[in-house]
Design a protein around this motif. Structure first.
Motif: not given
Length: 376
Positions: A160, A172-174, A177-178, A232, A235, A256, A259-260, A263
């Motif tokens: 991200a 995503s992912p950061s 998170f990954y 999850e 990309t 995911a 989170n996307a 962001h």
């Protein structure tokens, strides 16, 4: 700015659903007055998809249907691996071998073994054994890494905040998170027994019975559904063209996608439901990757029945597949999207690009009055 994106289908050559997409956009003009293009690939499906994508690229992107040009003449600016499942990765070997790929964006778990070890260490695993297990567990992308090294293709992570060619943004992912997802999926070593058991479960839940009635105001898609940690890690890629914005999701699930969207809102100042008009439906239209509340935020709230659609959504499925599920396509349709499926065929979304011979208008998936019974 003209751009186009192709979802590759292979007819009866592959029985399972897979994702394989290529896209390009005009990025200036050459001395001859013709457009110069940035060209990208996002996932490669199974091996038949990779071969079909190579043929498609040669014919439509490189004007080389007879394959007379050299590898160096056929430049692909970037290849993305959304996540390391075989139905997304296997075909990319063909792409790396045949084309002059300038960059491979692929998250490799073993690159973060030191950080991951601090999360998962429990006295029964060493740093070296963790690295080896990761390379074994993710053998599909280990193979891509080997080809990339042989071809001198640089490999970059995709987290991200990353921006590629000014037009593509990873949502995503950061990295954090990954790493969390890797820890979740690697606490217990994969064994042949558990793999076969998982296969049996997958086959069992693929028997979908149409028993539940839906109408425009009655939605039976569930909240709180879950998908695998591996899915999850997908990309999530935002493509910001001049006249349209697209979103590629891989097999991303609720976490995911959430989170996307966070962001996009916090770092870019945009809401995806207001900016995106072309979507990839996650995970072949499975019902464990989206929910009503996520779609309200991602696509928009339900529109008035009979309203003119303002968005387009593509979903990649095999010929005669039981996906996409009707409960999922209904959810997109009632939020103002026209939904199309590959169903074994290559389908083409484009803005401002020349017409192609052999491509005919698509038939949209209609709203369904009966959807799948929940049995899982």
């Amino acid at each position: 700015m003209s751009y186009e994106i192709d979802f590759i289908g292979v007819g009866s050559e592959a029985k399972q659903d897979a994702d394989a997409f290529c896209f390009r956009w005009a990025d200036g003009y050459g001395k001859d007055g013709n457009p110069l293009y940035k060209i990208g690939v996002f996932d490669g499906g199974f091996e038949p998809h990779g071969k079909a994508m190579a043929q498609h690229l040669n014919k439509y992107y490189f004007d080389d249907a007879n394959e007379e040009k050299t590898r160096d003449e056929k430049v692909i600016d970037f290849v993305f691996v959304s996540h390391p499942d075989q139905d997304h990765v296997s075909g990319l070997k063909e792409i790396l071998e045949e084309f002059n790929v300038k960059a491979l964006y692929m998250n490799r778990p073993w690159e973060y073994v030191d950080e991951l070890y601090e999360i998962v260490k429990d006295g029964r695993i060493t740093l070296n054994s963790l690295e080896e297990r990761l390379k074994t567990s993710y053998s599909s992308i280990t193979a891509l890494e080997e080809i990339a090294e042989e071809k001198s293709i640089p490999i970059y992570p995709a987290f991200a905040g990353d921006v590629i060619a000014k037009r593509l943004r990873v949502l995503s992912p950061s990295k954090d998170f990954y790493l969390t997802l890797l820890a979740e999926s690697n606490k217990t070593p994969a064994t042949e027994v558990t793999f076969k058991s998982a296969q049996k479960v997958v086959q069992k839940i693929k028997e979908y019975l149409l028993k539940i009635f839906e109408d425009w105001n009655t939605e039976t898609l569930h909240e709180g559904v879950t998908t695998s940690s591996e899915n999850e890690t997908s990309t999530v890629l935002l493509g910001q063209m001049d006249d349209e914005t697209f979103l590629l999701t891989g097999d991303a699930g609720l976490r995911a996608l959430n989170n996307a969207m966070d962001h996009a809102e916090e770092e870019l100042g945009i809401k995806l439901k207001d900016s995106v008009s072309f979507y990839q439906i996650p995970h072949h239209g499975g019902r464990h990757n989206v929910s009503p509340s996520i779609l309200n935020r991602l696509v928009g709230c339900k529109v008035k029945e009979g309203s003119k659609p303002t968005k387009v959504a593509y979903v990649s499925v095999a010929k005669d597949s039981d996906h996409p599920l009707k409960v999922v396509t209904n959810a997109f349709v009632r939020r103002g999207a026209t939904v199309y499926q590959t169903e074994g065929y290559t389908i083409w979304h484009h803005r401002g690009t020349p017409t192609r011979d052999g491509f005919t208008p698509l038939t949209a998936i209609p709203f369904a009055g009966i959807v799948e019974e929940w049995n899982d």
